[in-house]
Design a protein around this motif. Structure first.
Motif, mmCIF file in Angstrom:
data_model
loop_
_atom_site.group_PDB
_atom_site.id
_atom_site.type_symbol
_atom_site.label_atom_id
_atom_site.label_comp_id
_atom_site.label_asym_id
_atom_site.label_seq_id
_atom_site.Cartn_x
_atom_site.Cartn_y
_atom_site.Cartn_z
ATOM 1 N N ASP A 92 98.024 2.850 4.141
ATOM 2 C CA ASP A 92 97.421 4.174 3.948
ATOM 3 C C ASP A 92 95.956 4.073 3.523
ATOM 4 O OD1 ASP A 92 98.449 3.116 1.575
ATOM 5 O OD2 ASP A 92 98.636 5.060 0.632
ATOM 6 N N ALA A 93 95.334 2.964 3.866
ATOM 7 C CA ALA A 93 93.920 2.776 3.533
ATOM 8 C C ALA A 93 93.030 3.630 4.444
ATOM 9 C CB ALA A 93 93.532 1.311 3.690
ATOM 10 N N PRO A 94 91.937 4.144 3.896
ATOM 11 C CA PRO A 94 90.994 4.877 4.753
ATOM 12 C C PRO A 94 90.314 3.925 5.736
ATOM 13 C CG PRO A 94 90.252 4.830 2.456
ATOM 14 C CD PRO A 94 91.548 4.127 2.506
ATOM 15 N N ARG A 95 89.940 4.441 6.881
ATOM 16 C CA ARG A 95 89.396 3.581 7.941
ATOM 17 C C ARG A 95 88.115 2.873 7.547
ATOM 18 N NH1 ARG A 95 85.509 6.831 10.848
ATOM 19 N NH2 ARG A 95 85.754 8.977 10.179
ATOM 20 N N HIS A 96 87.311 3.466 6.676
ATOM 21 C CA HIS A 96 86.054 2.838 6.284
ATOM 22 C C HIS A 96 86.265 1.643 5.351
ATOM 23 C CE1 HIS A 96 83.780 5.893 8.295
ATOM 24 N NE2 HIS A 96 84.347 6.859 7.581
ATOM 25 N N ILE A 103 92.392 -1.967 11.094
ATOM 26 C CA ILE A 103 92.557 -0.593 11.587
ATOM 27 C C ILE A 103 93.542 -0.573 12.749
ATOM 28 C CG2 ILE A 103 91.404 1.302 12.796
ATOM 29 C CD1 ILE A 103 88.906 0.679 11.109
ATOM 30 N N SER A 104 93.421 -1.529 13.650
ATOM 31 C CA SER A 104 94.319 -1.596 14.799
ATOM 32 C C SER A 104 95.758 -1.831 14.354
ATOM 33 C CB SER A 104 93.870 -2.719 15.738
ATOM 34 O OG SER A 104 94.783 -2.885 16.784
ATOM 35 N N GLU A 105 95.971 -2.769 13.435
ATOM 36 C CA GLU A 105 97.328 -3.042 12.930
ATOM 37 C C GLU A 105 97.884 -1.829 12.195
ATOM 38 O OE1 GLU A 105 96.789 -6.473 10.466
ATOM 39 O OE2 GLU A 105 96.983 -7.882 12.137
ATOM 40 N N ARG A 106 97.052 -1.199 11.372
ATOM 41 C CA ARG A 106 97.505 -0.027 10.618
ATOM 42 C C ARG A 106 97.894 1.105 11.557
ATOM 43 N NH1 ARG A 106 93.317 3.920 8.095
ATOM 44 N NH2 ARG A 106 93.194 4.203 10.331
ATOM 45 N N ASN A 107 97.059 1.373 12.542
ATOM 46 C CA ASN A 107 97.351 2.461 13.478
ATOM 47 C C ASN A 107 98.605 2.184 14.296
ATOM 48 O OD1 ASN A 107 95.138 3.817 12.524
ATOM 49 N ND2 ASN A 107 93.831 3.349 14.276
ATOM 50 N N SER A 108 98.800 0.935 14.697
ATOM 51 C CA SER A 108 100.002 0.574 15.441
ATOM 52 C C SER A 108 101.248 0.765 14.580
ATOM 53 C CB SER A 108 99.896 -0.880 15.908
ATOM 54 O OG SER A 108 101.050 -1.264 16.590
ATOM 55 N N ALA A 109 101.183 0.329 13.326
ATOM 56 C CA ALA A 109 102.321 0.491 12.416
ATOM 57 C C ALA A 109 102.595 1.969 12.147
ATOM 58 C CB ALA A 109 102.051 -0.255 11.104
ATOM 59 N N GLY A 158 108.106 6.950 6.476
ATOM 60 C CA GLY A 158 106.884 6.865 5.680
ATOM 61 C C GLY A 158 106.640 5.474 5.133
ATOM 62 N N CYS A 159 107.710 4.742 4.833
ATOM 63 C CA CYS A 159 107.594 3.377 4.309
ATOM 64 C C CYS A 159 107.409 2.352 5.425
ATOM 65 C CB CYS A 159 108.837 3.007 3.517
ATOM 66 S SG CYS A 159 109.067 3.942 2.012
ATOM 67 N N LEU A 160 107.847 2.675 6.619
ATOM 68 C CA LEU A 160 107.862 1.709 7.709
ATOM 69 C C LEU A 160 106.491 1.075 8.008
ATOM 70 C CD1 LEU A 160 109.767 0.283 9.598
ATOM 71 C CD2 LEU A 160 109.445 2.127 11.241
ATOM 72 N N PRO A 161 105.395 1.823 8.052
ATOM 73 C CA PRO A 161 104.119 1.152 8.300
ATOM 74 C C PRO A 161 103.787 0.089 7.253
ATOM 75 C CG PRO A 161 103.883 3.503 8.657
ATOM 76 C CD PRO A 161 105.249 3.292 8.062
ATOM 77 N N ALA A 162 104.017 0.381 5.996
ATOM 78 C CA ALA A 162 103.757 -0.611 4.944
ATOM 79 C C ALA A 162 104.700 -1.794 5.080
ATOM 80 C CB ALA A 162 103.895 0.025 3.563
ATOM 81 N N MET A 163 105.945 -1.534 5.443
ATOM 82 C CA MET A 163 106.913 -2.615 5.622
ATOM 83 C C MET A 163 106.502 -3.524 6.781
ATOM 84 S SD MET A 163 110.326 -0.280 5.019
ATOM 85 C CE MET A 163 111.550 -1.554 5.329
ATOM 86 N N ILE A 164 106.066 -2.926 7.873
ATOM 87 C CA ILE A 164 105.625 -3.709 9.034
ATOM 88 C C ILE A 164 104.407 -4.552 8.669
ATOM 89 C CG2 ILE A 164 104.581 -3.549 11.330
ATOM 90 C CD1 ILE A 164 106.365 -1.040 11.774
ATOM 91 N N LEU A 165 103.417 -3.939 8.046
ATOM 92 C CA LEU A 165 102.200 -4.671 7.690
ATOM 93 C C LEU A 165 102.476 -5.765 6.669
ATOM 94 C CD1 LEU A 165 99.617 -1.751 7.583
ATOM 95 C CD2 LEU A 165 99.872 -3.504 9.339
ATOM 96 N N ALA A 166 103.347 -5.491 5.704
ATOM 97 C CA ALA A 166 103.689 -6.515 4.712
ATOM 98 C C ALA A 166 104.401 -7.683 5.390
ATOM 99 C CB ALA A 166 104.566 -5.915 3.617
ATOM 100 N N TRP A 167 105.189 -7.390 6.401
ATOM 101 C CA TRP A 167 105.948 -8.429 7.086
ATOM 102 C C TRP A 167 105.039 -9.312 7.955
ATOM 103 C CZ3 TRP A 167 111.041 -9.486 6.345
ATOM 104 C CH2 TRP A 167 111.624 -10.420 7.200
#
Length: 178
Positions: A92-96, A103-109, A158-167
């Motif tokens: 949930d980090a801001p793009r800047h 950004i690409s990984e976050r948006n995909s997740a 809502g948790c899934l993006p953080a779970m994917i990125l953490a993984w």
């Protein structure tokens, strides 16, 4: 420099707050910032969320199953907060505050999370639509179970993006911590 509009000022403020919080929390849980520990937290969170789905589905048959939500919620909050801390809240980090790869990984997740939310929320919707036409169904219990399932679905998505990125994220470079 041209005057910023409201949205640009909000994004700039959000980025400043995120970076300040990230700096403040960068020393929290240092031994848990490894890939193995992030994956462990992700698995625990997935198990807790699966138990939430089971508990809310069980409330249709056994209303007292709703009591399982109390301890599950406590474990969820501790695990979710820990995962957010050790993964630096990149989901949930801001793009800047991110580089192009992040950004690409976050948006995909996030895209995966949205797709999962859409599919999972359709299950209680269909159950309510079909169940409302059947007289032998306890409509009050069905509505309660469907509401709980929807809540669990939104929590999971809502948790899934953080779970994917953490993984998927590798361990931090030890030189970056100096």
């Amino acid at each position: 420099m041209p005057a910023q509009n409201l949205l640009e000022r909000y994004e700039a403020r959000r980025t400043r707050r995120f970076l300040d919080n990230q700096e403040r929390m960068s020393g929290w849980l240092p031994s848990w910032r490894t890939r193995a520990r992030r994956r462990l937290l992700t698995v625990i969170l997935a198990v807790v969320l699966a138990c939430m789905f089971v508990a809310t589905t069980a409330t249709y048959f056994v209303p007292l199953a709703a009591l399982a939500w109390l301890p599950l919620t406590l474990v969820f909050l501790v695990t979710w907060t820990s995962l957010q801390i050790v993964s630096s809240r990149l989901s949930d980090a801001p793009r800047h505050a991110l580089d192009e790869r992040e950004i690409s990984e976050r948006n995909s997740a996030r895209s995966i999370g949205l797709g999962v939310a859409q599919v999972l929320v359709m299950i209680p919707i269909l159950a309510l639509l079909v169940g409302s036409t059947i007289d032998s169904v306890d409509h009050q219990d069905l509505a309660y179970a469907a509401g709980g399932f929807t809540l669990a679905s939104i929590l999971f998505a809502g948790c899934l993006p953080a779970m994917i990125l953490a993984w998927i994220r590798p361990d931090d470079d030890p030189e970056d911590r100096l």
